[in-house]
Motif scaffolding. Structure first.
Motif, PDB file in Angstrom:
ATOM      1  N   GLU A  60       0.830  -1.204   0.000  1.00  0.00           N
ATOM      2  CA  GLU A  60       0.000   0.000   0.000  1.00  0.00           C
ATOM      3  C   GLU A  60       0.866   1.255   0.000  1.00  0.00           C
ATOM      4  OE1 GLU A  60      -3.749   1.971   2.485  1.00  0.00           O
ATOM      5  OE2 GLU A  60      -2.951   0.005   3.048  1.00  0.00           O
ATOM      6  N   PHE A  61       1.940   1.242   0.784  1.00  0.00           N
ATOM      7  CA  PHE A  61       2.848   2.378   0.809  1.00  0.00           C
ATOM      8  C   PHE A  61       3.480   2.585  -0.570  1.00  0.00           C
ATOM      9  CE2 PHE A  61       6.798   4.614   1.428  1.00  0.00           C
ATOM     10  CZ  PHE A  61       6.532   5.532   2.429  1.00  0.00           C
ATOM     11  N   ASP A  62       3.913   1.483  -1.187  1.00  0.00           N
ATOM     12  CA  ASP A  62       4.555   1.578  -2.493  1.00  0.00           C
ATOM     13  C   ASP A  62       3.584   2.063  -3.561  1.00  0.00           C
ATOM     14  OD1 ASP A  62       6.875   0.682  -1.348  1.00  0.00           O
ATOM     15  OD2 ASP A  62       6.680  -1.382  -2.073  1.00  0.00           O
ATOM     16  N   SER A  63       2.320   1.690  -3.441  1.00  0.00           N
ATOM     17  CA  SER A  63       1.344   2.142  -4.426  1.00  0.00           C
ATOM     18  C   SER A  63       1.135   3.646  -4.340  1.00  0.00           C
ATOM     19  CB  SER A  63       0.010   1.410  -4.232  1.00  0.00           C
ATOM     20  OG  SER A  63      -0.651   1.840  -3.048  1.00  0.00           O
TER      21      SER A  63
ATOM     22  N   LEU B 192      11.078   7.416  10.033  1.00  0.00           N
ATOM     23  CA  LEU B 192       9.830   6.660   9.912  1.00  0.00           C
ATOM     24  C   LEU B 192       9.794   5.813   8.641  1.00  0.00           C
ATOM     25  CD1 LEU B 192       7.270   9.399  11.031  1.00  0.00           C
ATOM     26  CD2 LEU B 192       7.974   7.392  12.344  1.00  0.00           C
ATOM     27  N   THR B 193      10.541   6.211   7.626  1.00  0.00           N
ATOM     28  CA  THR B 193      10.431   5.552   6.310  1.00  0.00           C
ATOM     29  C   THR B 193      11.703   4.827   5.875  1.00  0.00           C
ATOM     30  OG1 THR B 193      11.098   7.604   5.184  1.00  0.00           O
ATOM     31  CG2 THR B 193       8.737   7.253   5.515  1.00  0.00           C
ATOM     32  N   TYR B 194      12.676   4.693   6.751  1.00  0.00           N
ATOM     33  CA  TYR B 194      13.977   4.190   6.298  1.00  0.00           C
ATOM     34  C   TYR B 194      13.913   2.758   5.797  1.00  0.00           C
ATOM     35  CZ  TYR B 194      14.908   1.277  10.441  1.00  0.00           C
ATOM     36  OH  TYR B 194      14.869   0.311  11.409  1.00  0.00           O
ATOM     37  N   ARG B 195      12.883   2.003   6.183  1.00  0.00           N
ATOM     38  CA  ARG B 195      12.765   0.624   5.711  1.00  0.00           C
ATOM     39  C   ARG B 195      11.999   0.508   4.398  1.00  0.00           C
ATOM     40  NH1 ARG B 195      11.314  -3.147  10.992  1.00  0.00           N
ATOM     41  NH2 ARG B 195      13.116  -2.561  12.290  1.00  0.00           N
ATOM     42  N   ARG B 196      11.449   1.586   3.921  1.00  0.00           N
ATOM     43  CA  ARG B 196      10.609   1.529   2.727  1.00  0.00           C
ATOM     44  C   ARG B 196      11.454   1.392   1.458  1.00  0.00           C
ATOM     45  NH1 ARG B 196       5.509   0.257   4.424  1.00  0.00           N
ATOM     46  NH2 ARG B 196       4.710   1.798   5.935  1.00  0.00           N
ATOM     47  N   THR B 197      10.859   0.782   0.443  1.00  0.00           N
ATOM     48  CA  THR B 197      11.559   0.486  -0.805  1.00  0.00           C
ATOM     49  C   THR B 197      12.185   1.725  -1.428  1.00  0.00           C
ATOM     50  OG1 THR B 197       9.983  -1.315  -1.215  1.00  0.00           O
ATOM     51  CG2 THR B 197      11.302  -0.556  -3.095  1.00  0.00           C
ATOM     52  N   ASN B 198      11.449   2.824  -1.426  1.00  0.00           N
ATOM     53  CA  ASN B 198      11.860   4.018  -2.157  1.00  0.00           C
ATOM     54  C   ASN B 198      12.515   5.069  -1.267  1.00  0.00           C
ATOM     55  OD1 ASN B 198      12.080   5.376  -4.615  1.00  0.00           O
ATOM     56  ND2 ASN B 198      10.190   6.536  -4.288  1.00  0.00           N
ATOM     57  N   HIS B 199      13.040   4.667  -0.119  1.00  0.00           N
ATOM     58  CA  HIS B 199      13.590   5.658   0.797  1.00  0.00           C
ATOM     59  C   HIS B 199      14.721   6.469   0.181  1.00  0.00           C
ATOM     60  CE1 HIS B 199      16.197   6.974   4.245  1.00  0.00           C
ATOM     61  NE2 HIS B 199      15.038   7.529   4.551  1.00  0.00           N
ATOM     62  N   ALA B 200      15.507   5.870  -0.684  1.00  0.00           N
ATOM     63  CA  ALA B 200      16.631   6.589  -1.294  1.00  0.00           C
ATOM     64  C   ALA B 200      16.165   7.738  -2.175  1.00  0.00           C
ATOM     65  CB  ALA B 200      17.482   5.621  -2.120  1.00  0.00           C
TER      66      ALA B 200
ATOM     67  N   ARG C 234      10.238   6.613  -8.007  1.00  0.00           N
ATOM     68  CA  ARG C 234      10.104   7.994  -8.444  1.00  0.00           C
ATOM     69  C   ARG C 234      10.480   8.947  -7.305  1.00  0.00           C
ATOM     70  NH1 ARG C 234       7.847   7.725 -13.648  1.00  0.00           N
ATOM     71  NH2 ARG C 234       8.304   5.547 -14.186  1.00  0.00           N
ATOM     72  N   PRO C 235      11.031  10.120  -7.627  1.00  0.00           N
ATOM     73  CA  PRO C 235      11.401  11.059  -6.569  1.00  0.00           C
ATOM     74  C   PRO C 235      10.189  11.528  -5.785  1.00  0.00           C
ATOM     75  CG  PRO C 235      11.640  12.063  -8.746  1.00  0.00           C
ATOM     76  CD  PRO C 235      11.369  10.616  -8.969  1.00  0.00           C
ATOM     77  N   VAL C 236      10.365  11.602  -4.486  1.00  0.00           N
ATOM     78  CA  VAL C 236       9.328  12.083  -3.576  1.00  0.00           C
ATOM     79  C   VAL C 236       9.870  13.316  -2.862  1.00  0.00           C
ATOM     80  CG1 VAL C 236       7.864  11.555  -1.590  1.00  0.00           C
ATOM     81  CG2 VAL C 236       8.463   9.731  -3.223  1.00  0.00           C
ATOM     82  N   ILE C 237       9.202  14.444  -3.037  1.00  0.00           N
ATOM     83  CA  ILE C 237       9.558  15.675  -2.335  1.00  0.00           C
ATOM     84  C   ILE C 237       8.562  15.835  -1.202  1.00  0.00           C
ATOM     85  CG2 ILE C 237      10.084  18.115  -2.564  1.00  0.00           C
ATOM     86  CD1 ILE C 237      11.693  16.286  -4.458  1.00  0.00           C
ATOM     87  N   PHE C 238       9.031  15.716   0.032  1.00  0.00           N
ATOM     88  CA  PHE C 238       8.144  15.690   1.202  1.00  0.00           C
ATOM     89  C   PHE C 238       8.341  16.970   2.003  1.00  0.00           C
ATOM     90  CE2 PHE C 238       5.826  12.386   3.815  1.00  0.00           C
ATOM     91  CZ  PHE C 238       5.320  13.274   4.746  1.00  0.00           C
TER      92      PHE C 238
END
Length: 235
Positions: A122-125, A147-155, A131-135
């Motif tokens: 769900e997070f990945d969807s 909070l997100t360091y384990r997520r696929t797209n953290h880099a 894709r770049p995420v500007i937060f």
């Protein structure tokens, strides 16, 4: 909870007052708030904790993958993110932009770490896997990274937030001092989306100049530049 508007704040209060066996923390400013969502939609968004704002996104249709994700949490970051999305929609209409608003920060954690956490699929969807995420965040950037360091797209996650830069100044100038303003968010998008680096050089320069103009206006007039102070979302 970090409400992005007045109606979501009301929905958050309602949720907090009705809940049991929780410690609820609501962060809200004392200035007048915009209404980005109708009351019913705000209540659903608050209950969900995170969601795509399709009305603010651009060309983010079903079956497509966005070129960039603009995420935000908190009232001021939401305002600046929507203003940045409006600039991108007008100046780069072919760019696929997904706008995501986060109310409950615990939704960023994996479900194994918190009851509110989102499962990885769900997070990945929402945030994509590549894709770049500007937060834009109403707090220290490192918290979102933790909070997100384990997520696929953290880099690919790039957070703008409070850098402990500021003084007695205007609201927008304070935002600029922490690189959280709309112009800097547009610059971040241009810098992070590889296909834009060369073809959007002119827009990037305009954004740099707009920051300089806004800062000069504040120093000369003691208030924010009118096009920022009077900005509102145009459907």
């Amino acid at each position: 909870y970090l409400p992005p508007d007045a109606n979501t704040l009301l929905a958050t209060y309602d949720h907090c007052l009705r809940s049991r066996h929780y410690v609820n923390v609501v962060v809200a400013g004392k200035a007048p708030e915009a209404d980005w969502l109708p009351v019913g939609d705000a209540a659903a968004h608050c209950a969900r904790g995170v969601g795509v704002w399709g009305w603010a996104s651009n060309r983010d249709e079903i079956g497509t993958v966005p070129d960039v994700v603009l995420a935000c949490a908190g009232d001021v970051p939401t305002l600046e993110t929507l203003a940045a999305a409006a600039i991108l929609r007008e100046r780069l209409p072919d760019l696929r932009v997904r706008v995501i608003n986060v109310v409950d920060l615990m939704r960023l954690l994996p479900e194994s770490e918190h009851p509110h956490g989102l499962p990885d699929p769900e997070f990945d969807s929402l945030f994509t896997t590549d894709r770049p995420v500007i937060f834009a965040f109403h707090g220290y950037p490192w918290l979102i990274h933790r909070l997100t360091y384990r997520r696929t797209n953290h880099a690919q996650l790039h957070v703008r937030g409070y850098k402990e830069n500021g003084t007695t100044t205007t609201p927008f100038d304070m935002v600029m001092l922490n690189d959280l303003d709309r112009f800097h968010l547009v610059i971040d998008v241009i810098d992070r989306v590889s296909s834009l680096r060369s073809r959007a050089a002119g827009l990037r320069q305009e954004m740099v100049d707009a920051r300089s103009t806004a800062r000069t206006w504040t120093r000369e007039h003691g208030e924010d530049v009118p096009e920022v102070a009077n900005w509102s979302w145009q459907a």
